[in-house]
Design a protein around this motif. Sequence first.
Motif, PDB file in Angstrom:
ATOM      1  N   LYS A 164     -12.653  14.485 -38.670  1.00 43.83           N
ATOM      2  CA  LYS A 164     -14.078  14.345 -39.010  1.00 43.83           C
ATOM      3  C   LYS A 164     -14.885  15.501 -38.439  1.00 43.83           C
ATOM      4  CE  LYS A 164     -14.279   9.374 -39.646  1.00 43.83           C
ATOM      5  NZ  LYS A 164     -14.758   8.092 -39.150  1.00 43.83           N
TER       6      LYS A 164
ATOM      7  N   LYS B  63     -18.111  29.198 -41.126  1.00 46.61           N
ATOM      8  CA  LYS B  63     -17.379  28.002 -40.704  1.00 46.61           C
ATOM      9  C   LYS B  63     -16.355  27.522 -41.733  1.00 46.61           C
ATOM     10  CE  LYS B  63     -18.163  23.475 -38.694  1.00 46.61           C
ATOM     11  NZ  LYS B  63     -19.155  22.526 -38.226  1.00 46.61           N
ATOM     12  N   PHE B  64     -16.698  27.640 -43.013  1.00 45.74           N
ATOM     13  CA  PHE B  64     -15.826  27.064 -44.034  1.00 45.74           C
ATOM     14  C   PHE B  64     -15.113  28.099 -44.897  1.00 45.74           C
ATOM     15  CE2 PHE B  64     -19.107  23.748 -43.326  1.00 45.74           C
ATOM     16  CZ  PHE B  64     -18.268  22.806 -42.762  1.00 45.74           C
TER      17      PHE B  64
ATOM     18  N   LYS C  98     -14.525  18.414 -40.401  1.00 43.47           N
ATOM     19  CA  LYS C  98     -15.070  18.164 -41.740  1.00 43.47           C
ATOM     20  C   LYS C  98     -13.998  18.130 -42.825  1.00 43.47           C
ATOM     21  CE  LYS C  98     -19.679  18.998 -40.703  1.00 43.47           C
ATOM     22  NZ  LYS C  98     -20.183  17.842 -40.073  1.00 43.47           N
TER      23      LYS C  98
ATOM     24  N   LYS D 124     -14.851  21.206 -50.259  1.00 39.85           N
ATOM     25  CA  LYS D 124     -15.414  19.880 -49.975  1.00 39.85           C
ATOM     26  C   LYS D 124     -16.799  20.001 -49.349  1.00 39.85           C
ATOM     27  CE  LYS D 124     -14.679  16.028 -46.791  1.00 39.85           C
ATOM     28  NZ  LYS D 124     -15.880  16.245 -46.008  1.00 39.85           N
ATOM     29  N   ASN D 125     -16.960  20.971 -48.484  1.00 41.42           N
ATOM     30  CA  ASN D 125     -18.227  21.108 -47.759  1.00 41.42           C
ATOM     31  C   ASN D 125     -19.231  22.014 -48.454  1.00 41.42           C
ATOM     32  OD1 ASN D 125     -17.955  19.567 -45.109  1.00 41.42           O
ATOM     33  ND2 ASN D 125     -15.998  20.618 -45.304  1.00 41.42           N
ATOM     34  N   ALA D 126     -18.826  22.655 -49.529  1.00 40.74           N
ATOM     35  CA  ALA D 126     -19.736  23.555 -50.242  1.00 40.74           C
ATOM     36  C   ALA D 126     -20.272  22.949 -51.539  1.00 40.74           C
ATOM     37  CB  ALA D 126     -19.035  24.866 -50.555  1.00 40.74           C
TER      38      ALA D 126
ATOM     39  N   ARG E  13     -11.159  22.140 -47.398  1.00 47.49           N
ATOM     40  CA  ARG E  13     -12.273  22.014 -46.464  1.00 47.49           C
ATOM     41  C   ARG E  13     -13.473  22.837 -46.934  1.00 47.49           C
ATOM     42  NH1 ARG E  13     -13.208  25.167 -41.680  1.00 47.49           N
ATOM     43  NH2 ARG E  13     -14.562  24.036 -40.259  1.00 47.49           N
TER      44      ARG E  13
ATOM     45  N   VAL F 152     -22.383  28.262 -43.022  1.00 47.46           N
ATOM     46  CA  VAL F 152     -21.427  27.673 -43.968  1.00 47.46           C
ATOM     47  C   VAL F 152     -20.352  28.698 -44.315  1.00 47.46           C
ATOM     48  CG1 VAL F 152     -21.154  26.804 -46.333  1.00 47.46           C
ATOM     49  CG2 VAL F 152     -23.030  25.977 -44.905  1.00 47.46           C
TER      50      VAL F 152
ATOM     51  N   ASP G  85     -20.833  19.459 -54.194  1.00 46.70           N
ATOM     52  CA  ASP G  85     -21.030  18.016 -54.241  1.00 46.70           C
ATOM     53  C   ASP G  85     -20.202  17.424 -55.386  1.00 46.70           C
ATOM     54  OD1 ASP G  85     -22.059  15.585 -53.466  1.00 46.70           O
ATOM     55  OD2 ASP G  85     -23.822  15.765 -54.760  1.00 46.70           O
TER      56      ASP G  85
END
Length: 140
Positions: free
Chosen positions: A135, A9-10, A138, A63-65, A60, A6, A67
């Motif tokens: 998508k 990547k993010f 992500k 959003k991905n880390a 990004r 994570v 909720d």
Amino acid sequence: MKNLQVLSKFWLPAIAWAVIIFLFSNFSTTSVAPVTWQDFLVKKTIHLIEYAVFFTLWFRAFKNAFDYPLQKVAIWVFILTVLYAVSDEIHQTFVDGREGTARDVIIDSAGALSAWILIWRYLPKAPGKLKSWAKDWKLI
């Protein structure tokens, strides 16, 4: 191991982009076009693009880390982007040959807002290949 994935990547792309902006702000500016208005247009277009990318990478990452609802993520990332733009302009006041201006903060904010609108309104309706890429990356 998942946390490392994570992070790489993010978070690392977003942090790297912030560092790149900071490092480029350390250089004094030179003309990029022989005509003043063309030079202005090129430099301000770069501002728009660099902060659109900044917003996108941080959106990004957040959003991905976390909720959180996407609208809340976008608002916080927009605030982060504007604050970073302000700090960058303040930083530039200490660099020979550079100046910090409110105009540039507005242009940077417009770049972030443009990215927000593109991600929020147009990316979900994009053609298949672009939507699939978003998508996979992500973003949506």
